[in-house]
Design a protein around this motif. Structure first.
Motif, PDB file in Angstrom:
ATOM      1  N   VAL A   1      -2.253-153.552  53.578  1.00 39.40           N
ATOM      2  CA  VAL A   1      -0.997-152.845  53.379  1.00 39.40           C
ATOM      3  C   VAL A   1      -0.348-152.605  54.745  1.00 39.40           C
ATOM      4  CG1 VAL A   1      -1.771-151.687  51.262  1.00 39.40           C
ATOM      5  CG2 VAL A   1      -2.108-150.560  53.484  1.00 39.40           C
ATOM      6  N   VAL A   2       0.913-152.205  54.717  1.00 36.37           N
ATOM      7  CA  VAL A   2       1.617-151.753  55.918  1.00 36.37           C
ATOM      8  C   VAL A   2       2.305-150.435  55.578  1.00 36.37           C
ATOM      9  CG1 VAL A   2       1.914-154.052  56.897  1.00 36.37           C
ATOM     10  CG2 VAL A   2       3.647-153.156  55.343  1.00 36.37           C
ATOM     11  N   THR A   3       2.690-149.670  56.599  1.00 33.95           N
ATOM     12  CA  THR A   3       3.272-148.350  56.348  1.00 33.95           C
ATOM     13  C   THR A   3       4.759-148.327  56.694  1.00 33.95           C
ATOM     14  OG1 THR A   3       2.600-147.550  58.542  1.00 33.95           O
ATOM     15  CG2 THR A   3       1.073-147.176  56.727  1.00 33.95           C
ATOM     16  N   PRO A   4       5.574-147.689  55.846  1.00 34.10           N
ATOM     17  CA  PRO A   4       7.024-147.677  56.064  1.00 34.10           C
ATOM     18  C   PRO A   4       7.466-146.583  57.037  1.00 34.10           C
ATOM     19  CG  PRO A   4       6.508-146.532  54.041  1.00 34.10           C
ATOM     20  CD  PRO A   4       5.198-147.044  54.578  1.00 34.10           C
ATOM     21  N   VAL A   5       8.754-146.523  57.233  1.00 32.12           N
ATOM     22  CA  VAL A   5       9.357-145.523  58.111  1.00 32.12           C
ATOM     23  C   VAL A   5       8.979-144.111  57.659  1.00 32.12           C
ATOM     24  CG1 VAL A   5      11.508-145.433  56.750  1.00 32.12           C
ATOM     25  CG2 VAL A   5      11.541-144.785  59.175  1.00 32.12           C
ATOM     26  N   ASP A   6       8.678-143.269  58.627  1.00 29.84           N
ATOM     27  CA  ASP A   6       8.379-141.852  58.390  1.00 29.84           C
ATOM     28  C   ASP A   6       7.158-141.623  57.496  1.00 29.84           C
ATOM     29  OD1 ASP A   6      10.576-141.173  59.946  1.00 29.84           O
ATOM     30  OD2 ASP A   6      11.923-141.013  58.228  1.00 29.84           O
ATOM     31  N   TRP A   7       6.346-142.643  57.323  1.00 31.82           N
ATOM     32  CA  TRP A   7       5.165-142.518  56.477  1.00 31.82           C
ATOM     33  C   TRP A   7       4.237-141.423  56.974  1.00 31.82           C
ATOM     34  CZ3 TRP A   7       0.031-143.201  57.881  1.00 31.82           C
ATOM     35  CH2 TRP A   7      -0.902-143.255  56.828  1.00 31.82           C
ATOM     36  N   GLN A   8       3.671-140.677  56.032  1.00 28.22           N
ATOM     37  CA  GLN A   8       2.636-139.700  56.303  1.00 28.22           C
ATOM     38  C   GLN A   8       1.434-140.022  55.418  1.00 28.22           C
ATOM     39  OE1 GLN A   8       2.760-137.293  58.622  1.00 28.22           O
ATOM     40  NE2 GLN A   8       4.896-137.610  59.206  1.00 28.22           N
TER      41      GLN A   8
ATOM     42  N   THR B   1      -4.767-157.996  41.200  1.00 28.09           N
ATOM     43  CA  THR B   1      -6.139-157.984  41.717  1.00 28.09           C
ATOM     44  C   THR B   1      -6.262-157.154  42.975  1.00 28.09           C
ATOM     45  OG1 THR B   1      -6.547-160.182  40.796  1.00 28.09           O
ATOM     46  CG2 THR B   1      -8.039-159.429  42.531  1.00 28.09           C
ATOM     47  N   LEU B   2      -5.316-157.331  43.899  1.00 25.41           N
ATOM     48  CA  LEU B   2      -5.403-156.674  45.212  1.00 25.41           C
ATOM     49  C   LEU B   2      -4.933-155.223  45.185  1.00 25.41           C
ATOM     50  CD1 LEU B   2      -4.126-159.562  47.523  1.00 25.41           C
ATOM     51  CD2 LEU B   2      -6.485-158.837  47.119  1.00 25.41           C
ATOM     52  N   TYR B   3      -4.066-154.878  44.230  1.00 27.03           N
ATOM     53  CA  TYR B   3      -3.483-153.531  44.186  1.00 27.03           C
ATOM     54  C   TYR B   3      -3.621-152.958  42.774  1.00 27.03           C
ATOM     55  CZ  TYR B   3      -1.681-155.533  48.445  1.00 27.03           C
ATOM     56  OH  TYR B   3      -1.587-156.156  49.675  1.00 27.03           O
ATOM     57  N   PRO B   4      -4.826-152.546  42.418  1.00 29.84           N
ATOM     58  CA  PRO B   4      -5.078-152.083  41.048  1.00 29.84           C
ATOM     59  C   PRO B   4      -4.342-150.800  40.693  1.00 29.84           C
ATOM     60  CG  PRO B   4      -6.986-151.682  42.461  1.00 29.84           C
ATOM     61  CD  PRO B   4      -6.044-152.541  43.240  1.00 29.84           C
ATOM     62  N   LEU B   5      -3.847-150.079  41.671  1.00 28.82           N
ATOM     63  CA  LEU B   5      -3.083-148.858  41.380  1.00 28.82           C
ATOM     64  C   LEU B   5      -1.643-149.148  40.996  1.00 28.82           C
ATOM     65  CD1 LEU B   5      -4.410-146.526  44.268  1.00 28.82           C
ATOM     66  CD2 LEU B   5      -5.134-146.600  41.878  1.00 28.82           C
ATOM     67  N   GLY B   6      -1.267-150.412  41.049  1.00 32.29           N
ATOM     68  CA  GLY B   6       0.078-150.802  40.636  1.00 32.29           C
ATOM     69  C   GLY B   6       1.003-151.065  41.802  1.00 32.29           C
TER      70      GLY B   6
ATOM     71  N   GLY C   1      13.328-159.135  46.199  1.00 36.95           N
ATOM     72  CA  GLY C   1      12.119-158.454  45.751  1.00 36.95           C
ATOM     73  C   GLY C   1      11.001-158.355  46.768  1.00 36.95           C
ATOM     74  N   TYR C   2      11.360-158.220  48.037  1.00 32.52           N
ATOM     75  CA  TYR C   2      10.327-158.185  49.077  1.00 32.52           C
ATOM     76  C   TYR C   2       9.844-156.770  49.416  1.00 32.52           C
ATOM     77  CZ  TYR C   2      14.431-157.196  51.987  1.00 32.52           C
ATOM     78  OH  TYR C   2      15.585-156.667  52.496  1.00 32.52           O
ATOM     79  N   LEU C   3      10.563-155.739  48.954  1.00 32.26           N
ATOM     80  CA  LEU C   3      10.177-154.366  49.264  1.00 32.26           C
ATOM     81  C   LEU C   3       9.339-153.812  48.106  1.00 32.26           C
ATOM     82  CD1 LEU C   3      10.254-152.018  51.193  1.00 32.26           C
ATOM     83  CD2 LEU C   3      12.510-151.390  50.318  1.00 32.26           C
ATOM     84  N   ARG C   4       8.017-153.915  48.283  1.00 28.94           N
ATOM     85  CA  ARG C   4       7.091-153.564  47.208  1.00 28.94           C
ATOM     86  C   ARG C   4       6.168-152.428  47.658  1.00 28.94           C
ATOM     87  NH1 ARG C   4       4.630-159.488  46.294  1.00 28.94           N
ATOM     88  NH2 ARG C   4       4.466-159.244  48.565  1.00 28.94           N
ATOM     89  N   TYR C   5       6.150-151.386  46.860  1.00 29.63           N
ATOM     90  CA  TYR C   5       5.351-150.189  47.176  1.00 29.63           C
ATOM     91  C   TYR C   5       4.113-150.120  46.294  1.00 29.63           C
ATOM     92  CZ  TYR C   5       9.356-148.289  49.787  1.00 29.63           C
ATOM     93  OH  TYR C   5      10.372-148.099  50.680  1.00 29.63           O
ATOM     94  N   THR C   6       3.059-149.523  46.852  1.00 28.76           N
ATOM     95  CA  THR C   6       1.864-149.230  46.073  1.00 28.76           C
ATOM     96  C   THR C   6       1.286-147.903  46.564  1.00 28.76           C
ATOM     97  OG1 THR C   6      -0.262-150.149  45.306  1.00 28.76           O
ATOM     98  CG2 THR C   6       0.245-150.421  47.626  1.00 28.76           C
ATOM     99  N   PRO C   7       0.619-147.147  45.698  1.00 28.59           N
ATOM    100  CA  PRO C   7       0.003-145.909  46.182  1.00 28.59           C
ATOM    101  C   PRO C   7      -0.996-146.195  47.305  1.00 28.59           C
ATOM    102  CG  PRO C   7       0.051-145.934  43.798  1.00 28.59           C
ATOM    103  CD  PRO C   7       0.473-147.298  44.236  1.00 28.59           C
ATOM    104  N   GLN C   8      -1.124-145.248  48.221  1.00 28.86           N
ATOM    105  CA  GLN C   8      -2.047-145.431  49.337  1.00 28.86           C
ATOM    106  C   GLN C   8      -3.472-145.598  48.828  1.00 28.86           C
ATOM    107  OE1 GLN C   8      -1.780-142.719  52.756  1.00 28.86           O
ATOM    108  NE2 GLN C   8      -4.023-142.575  52.742  1.00 28.86           N
ATOM    109  N   PRO C   9      -4.179-146.661  49.210  1.00 23.55           N
ATOM    110  CA  PRO C   9      -5.575-146.818  48.792  1.00 23.55           C
ATOM    111  C   PRO C   9      -6.466-145.817  49.497  1.00 23.55           C
ATOM    112  CG  PRO C   9      -4.933-148.570  50.289  1.00 23.55           C
ATOM    113  CD  PRO C   9      -3.692-147.789  49.997  1.00 23.55           C
ATOM    114  N   ASN C  10      -7.594-145.493  48.874  1.00 22.87           N
ATOM    115  CA  ASN C  10      -8.534-144.550  49.463  1.00 22.87           C
ATOM    116  C   ASN C  10      -9.347-145.241  50.560  1.00 22.87           C
ATOM    117  OD1 ASN C  10      -7.779-142.468  47.700  1.00 22.87           O
ATOM    118  ND2 ASN C  10      -9.113-143.305  46.090  1.00 22.87           N
TER     119      ASN C  10
END
Length: 222
Positions: free
Chosen positions: A172-179, A197-202, A213-222
């Motif tokens: 993954v990568v982190t966006p602007v102002d990410w916390q 497969t790679l992002y089971p949280l959606g 469609g290049y800006l794709r978000y996923t919940p932060q993995p643990n």
């Protein structure tokens, strides 16, 4: 010249307020920040290194060692630490990180840390406010440089480390102002067929005018 991202930060022997160190041996397989300041017994540096000391537990919790550097002697560092402890009301004991003495500027020159616009009374350049983030592989993961006139934000350095450590473990990568805890971004190199497969949280795609469609978000993995 500063060391580029991805290059191995060189080993060196240095004298600190806590005694001599061999850098790679001191570093071991930990993350680290090596940060320079212009001069001991100066106001902005006192606020910075005092704040870093207060946050030392946060760096330790992330497995990050801290070490500072300036063009002062080890004895100057030892004397100044009393002011740092007084400024940030530290409870006695050993100061939480060492400070490297570099009175002849050998290391500052080698590491690209000098500020040509800030001179001491003898006309010699002082060290700028440089931060190297170094990974367990001894490679430079991030480099930040501030002039002597602007104090750094050590909470931002912690945020930077959170991002570096997260992306070192997950694709993954982190966006602007990410916390830490915020949604992260799926790299554009990941094919659509691999998302489940790679992002089971959606994965959520942000619609944009281009429709690509290049800006794709996923919940932060643990």
């Amino acid at each position: 010249m500063p060391f580029n991202l991805g290059t191995v930060f060189p080993d060196f022997k240095g004298e600190t307020d806590q005694g001599p160190i061999q850098f790679h041996e001191w570093l071991g397989n930990s993350w680290a920040i090596l940060f320079s300041h212009p001069r001991d017994f100066t106001p902005v540096c006192t606020t910075e290194l005092g704040r870093a000391a207060v946050l030392s537990g946060e760096f330790e919790r992330r497995g990050v060692k801290m070490i500072a550097l300036s063009c002062d002697s080890a004895q100057s560092h030892r004397d100044w630490i009393k002011d740092l402890e007084g400024y940030c009301s530290l409870d006695g004991g050993k100061f939480p990180y060492p400070i490297i003495a570099d009175a002849d500027r050998t290391l500052a020159v080698k590491f690209g840390m000098l500020d040509p616009d800030e001179l001491n009374n003898e006309g010699m350049p002082l060290t700028a406010r440089v931060v190297y983030v170094i990974g367990p592989d001894h490679k430079v993961k991030a480099l930040v440089a501030y002039p002597a006139t602007t104090g750094r934000n050590f909470n931002e350095i912690l945020r930077l480390i959170d991002s570096l450590q997260l992306v070192a473990k997950h694709n993954v990568v982190t966006p602007v102002d990410w916390q830490s805890g915020d949604k992260v971004i799926v790299p554009p190199t990941i094919a659509e067929k691999d998302l489940a497969t790679l992002y089971p949280l959606g994965v959520e795609t942000k619609p944009l005018p281009s429709g690509k469609g290049y800006l794709r978000y996923t919940p932060q993995p643990n």
